[in-house]
Design a protein around this motif. Structure first.
Motif, PDB file in Angstrom:
ATOM      1  N   VAL A  84       0.843  -1.197   0.000  1.00 24.73           N
ATOM      2  CA  VAL A  84       0.000   0.000   0.000  1.00 24.73           C
ATOM      3  C   VAL A  84       0.875   1.242   0.000  1.00 24.73           C
ATOM      4  CG1 VAL A  84      -1.777   1.302   1.218  1.00 24.73           C
ATOM      5  CG2 VAL A  84      -1.855  -1.204   1.211  1.00 24.73           C
ATOM      6  N   ASN A  85       0.547   2.166  -0.921  1.00 21.16           N
ATOM      7  CA  ASN A  85       1.227   3.467  -0.967  1.00 21.16           C
ATOM      8  C   ASN A  85       0.158   4.547  -1.055  1.00 21.16           C
ATOM      9  OD1 ASN A  85       2.978   5.606  -1.266  1.00 21.16           O
ATOM     10  ND2 ASN A  85       3.478   5.149  -3.404  1.00 21.16           N
ATOM     11  N   GLN A 139     -10.910 -12.310  -7.997  1.00 20.51           N
ATOM     12  CA  GLN A 139     -11.504 -12.293  -6.657  1.00 20.51           C
ATOM     13  C   GLN A 139     -10.653 -11.462  -5.706  1.00 20.51           C
ATOM     14  OE1 GLN A 139     -14.123 -13.612  -4.802  1.00 20.51           O
ATOM     15  NE2 GLN A 139     -15.209 -14.040  -6.708  1.00 20.51           N
ATOM     16  N   ALA A 140      -9.349 -11.594  -5.808  1.00 21.44           N
ATOM     17  CA  ALA A 140      -8.446 -10.819  -4.949  1.00 21.44           C
ATOM     18  C   ALA A 140      -8.601  -9.328  -5.210  1.00 21.44           C
ATOM     19  CB  ALA A 140      -7.006 -11.261  -5.195  1.00 21.44           C
ATOM     20  N   MET A 141      -8.718  -8.955  -6.463  1.00 17.80           N
ATOM     21  CA  MET A 141      -8.884  -7.544  -6.810  1.00 17.80           C
ATOM     22  C   MET A 141     -10.211  -7.011  -6.282  1.00 17.80           C
ATOM     23  SD  MET A 141      -8.379  -5.823 -10.544  1.00 17.80           S
ATOM     24  CE  MET A 141      -8.224  -4.027 -10.723  1.00 17.80           C
ATOM     25  N   ALA A 142     -11.278  -7.824  -6.386  1.00 19.53           N
ATOM     26  CA  ALA A 142     -12.581  -7.401  -5.885  1.00 19.53           C
ATOM     27  C   ALA A 142     -12.543  -7.177  -4.374  1.00 19.53           C
ATOM     28  CB  ALA A 142     -13.632  -8.448  -6.242  1.00 19.53           C
ATOM     29  N   ALA A 143     -11.807  -8.028  -3.662  1.00 19.80           N
ATOM     30  CA  ALA A 143     -11.695  -7.870  -2.209  1.00 19.80           C
ATOM     31  C   ALA A 143     -10.998  -6.569  -1.844  1.00 19.80           C
ATOM     32  CB  ALA A 143     -10.938  -9.066  -1.623  1.00 19.80           C
ATOM     33  N   VAL A 144      -9.987  -6.201  -2.610  1.00 15.42           N
ATOM     34  CA  VAL A 144      -9.250  -4.954  -2.331  1.00 15.42           C
ATOM     35  C   VAL A 144     -10.154  -3.743  -2.533  1.00 15.42           C
ATOM     36  CG1 VAL A 144      -7.327  -3.503  -3.055  1.00 15.42           C
ATOM     37  CG2 VAL A 144      -7.028  -5.977  -2.883  1.00 15.42           C
ATOM     38  N   TRP A 145     -10.982  -3.769  -3.566  1.00 20.61           N
ATOM     39  CA  TRP A 145     -11.851  -2.626  -3.857  1.00 20.61           C
ATOM     40  C   TRP A 145     -12.873  -2.371  -2.747  1.00 20.61           C
ATOM     41  CZ3 TRP A 145     -10.512   1.081  -6.652  1.00 20.61           C
ATOM     42  CH2 TRP A 145      -9.907   0.934  -7.895  1.00 20.61           C
ATOM     43  N   THR A 194      -0.955  -2.335  -4.620  1.00 24.81           N
ATOM     44  CA  THR A 194      -0.352  -3.208  -5.615  1.00 24.81           C
ATOM     45  C   THR A 194      -0.364  -4.636  -5.090  1.00 24.81           C
ATOM     46  OG1 THR A 194       1.097  -1.442  -6.425  1.00 24.81           O
ATOM     47  CG2 THR A 194       1.694  -3.702  -6.996  1.00 24.81           C
ATOM     48  N   LEU A 195      -0.926  -5.541  -5.884  1.00 27.66           N
ATOM     49  CA  LEU A 195      -0.966  -6.952  -5.525  1.00 27.66           C
ATOM     50  C   LEU A 195       0.047  -7.719  -6.370  1.00 27.66           C
ATOM     51  CD1 LEU A 195      -4.843  -7.583  -5.421  1.00 27.66           C
ATOM     52  CD2 LEU A 195      -3.323  -7.019  -3.521  1.00 27.66           C
ATOM     53  N   THR A 196       0.845  -8.562  -5.715  1.00 28.69           N
ATOM     54  CA  THR A 196       1.784  -9.430  -6.415  1.00 28.69           C
ATOM     55  C   THR A 196       1.643 -10.838  -5.855  1.00 28.69           C
ATOM     56  OG1 THR A 196       3.552  -8.868  -4.843  1.00 28.69           O
ATOM     57  CG2 THR A 196       3.441  -7.577  -6.869  1.00 28.69           C
ATOM     58  N   THR A 247      -6.996   3.276  -6.244  1.00 23.44           N
ATOM     59  CA  THR A 247      -6.343   2.669  -7.404  1.00 23.44           C
ATOM     60  C   THR A 247      -5.809   1.297  -7.015  1.00 23.44           C
ATOM     61  OG1 THR A 247      -5.651   4.862  -8.210  1.00 23.44           O
ATOM     62  CG2 THR A 247      -4.576   2.932  -9.182  1.00 23.44           C
ATOM     63  N   VAL A 248      -6.000   0.297  -7.902  1.00 24.69           N
ATOM     64  CA  VAL A 248      -5.483  -1.046  -7.672  1.00 24.69           C
ATOM     65  C   VAL A 248      -4.654  -1.487  -8.871  1.00 24.69           C
ATOM     66  CG1 VAL A 248      -6.035  -3.460  -7.210  1.00 24.69           C
ATOM     67  CG2 VAL A 248      -7.473  -1.662  -6.256  1.00 24.69           C
TER      68      VAL A 248
END
Length: 447
Positions: free
Chosen positions: A406-407, A425-431, A412-414, A438-439
């Motif tokens: 997180v910045n 699914q991981a991106m949806a959880a972050v939102w 940013t997910l890696t 921003t993701v």
């Protein structure tokens, strides 16, 4: 006038390609030759085709429309860098095979449409296509710069001028790439529209991944791609995607082609609605082994012709107003040629996503560009920890395989996950975080 056009066609070529201006000039000059043909009652007997002078004029009108389309800039096509052939390169070559039963109009629509789109064309025909078509083709061959149009025959040993052209099989009612229909054709050119969908078909064809013509069911590309032993074979993925499309009731699988290379799935063809296009992409993402998805699906333009841009925009606005989860008057709508652009600002990503999905359901929409932004959000020192906990709570995600950075408001997910569905699914959880605007989803899909 004719001499000026022929001169223009001869000198307007560009290094490494054939200019738009030259393509338009050739089609225009041949078209005017046919439209200005002196009326003769014996025309049908002279050329061996029915229709006589009226068919001459209709063929001329068709070529004029296609010539004008040669000067129309192609639509933007979003595909990953490095996976497509550059337009105008030799990878834009196409072999058109006209099946038995194709009339002169169908043959000429495809040859002229491919030329208008900037493709180098080789073609052959099984069965008589009419002396009228032969005459037009002879005129095109005389005026097209050398190397851009070639007719294959037994006399020249059926030799192709290019190593791996895309192969299109044309029947009286459709144009096929591999075993799937892309566009529907009208045998009579007069009521067949302006030819835009046909030109767009060949433009998109020239930008498909190199070697795609070998990736049909049972093709060599399905078994010869380089891959690790732990990755699913491309051919297995291709079959599963095709079966998943057949299992999806919103989708007509007969109109969608599937190509796979190193786990990257390309969907191509023409679908009836944007909803069907979205459903096809969702179905493909669910298949095990799919690492990325390239969307080359076209939405047929019939519905957009039946509805004006104003009607489409009003329908989108009305649909958004009926959604209780989307703030009133927060979204702006602009429609041009069936392409809808959404703007404005909302508080949450799910509201932005809902607006885009709602616009996709409106009849006549060919494409949705979602430019809705999120309102400014306060950052939090524990945002990374809370996001990681959300990932761990999700039964469909292997949270231990994902790294969260997180910045400020950017995440940013890696890491590496098992499927494209898990990545999404991981991106949806972050939102769902109230501190994210921003993701960047850099997760890799693989074994």
């Amino acid at each position: 006038m004719l001499r000026q056009q022929e001169k223009l066609a001869g000198v307007a070529s560009e290094p490494g390609g054939w200019s738009q201006c030259a393509r338009a000039a050739v089609l225009d000059s041949v078209a005017r030759s046919f439209r200005s043909r002196p009326p003769r009652k014996s025309a049908a007997a002279a050329v061996g085709d029915s229709g006589g002078d009226e068919e001459f004029r209709s063929i001329g009108d068709l070529l004029l429309r296609l010539g004008a389309l040669a000067l129309t800039p192609p639509r933007e096509i979003a595909v990953p860098a490095g996976t497509v052939a550059e337009a105008g390169a030799r990878d834009a070559a196409v072999l058109i095979v006209c099946a038995t039963g194709c009339g002169p109009a169908v043959v000429l629509q495809n040859i002229a449409g491919a030329l208008a789109a900037g493709c180098d064309v080789a073609f052959t025909s099984f069965g008589p296509s009419g002396r009228l078509a032969s005459r037009v083709i002879e005129m095109l061959e005389d005026r097209v710069p050398a190397g851009h149009l070639r007719r294959l025959s037994a006399a020249d040993g059926w030799s192709l001028p290019w190593p791996e052209p895309k192969i299109v099989v044309v029947t009286p009612t459709a144009a096929f790439l591999n075993d799937r229909p892309w566009v529907r054709l009208t045998p009579d050119p007069a009521p067949g529209g302006d030819g835009a969908s046909l030109v767009e078909f060949y433009r998109r064809l020239s930008r498909l991944p190199v070697g795609l013509s070998a990736l049909s069911r049972g093709g060599r590309g399905a078994t010869m791609s380089a891959m690790s032993t732990s990755r699913r074979p491309d051919f297995d993925i291709q079959l599963d995607v095709q079966e998943e499309l057949e299992w999806t009731p919103e989708v007509d699988p007969a109109s969608i082609g599937v190509a796979v290379h190193d786990g990257v799935v390309t969907l191509y063809g023409e679908v009836h609605t944007y909803v069907e296009r979205t459903a096809a992409k969702t179905a493909a993402r669910q298949v095990k082994g799919v690492t990325a998805l390239v969307d080359e699906l076209l939405v047929e333009s019939v519905a957009s012709l039946e509805h004006s841009d104003t009607q489409i925009a009003e329908a989108i606005v009305h649909a958004l107003e009926l959604r209780p989860d989307i703030p009133k008057d927060a979204i702006t709508v602009e429609v041009t040629g069936g392409y809808a652009t959404l703007g404005g600002q909302v508080g949450w990503h799910y509201q932005r996503d809902a607006a885009g999905r709602e616009a996709e359901t409106v009849a006549g929409v060919l494409e949705v560009v979602n430019n809705v932004t999120l309102s400014p959000r306060a950052s939090a020192s524990d945002a990374a920890e809370r996001i990681s906990k959300a990932l761990m709570r999700n039964a469909q995600i292997d949270a231990d395989a994902i790294v969260v950075h997180v910045n400020g408001n950017e995440v940013t997910l890696t890491g590496r996950v098992r499927s494209l569905a898990e990545k999404n699914q991981a991106m949806a959880a972050v939102w769902s975080s109230p501190h994210v605007s921003t993701v960047h989803n850099n997760i890799i899909v693989g074994p």
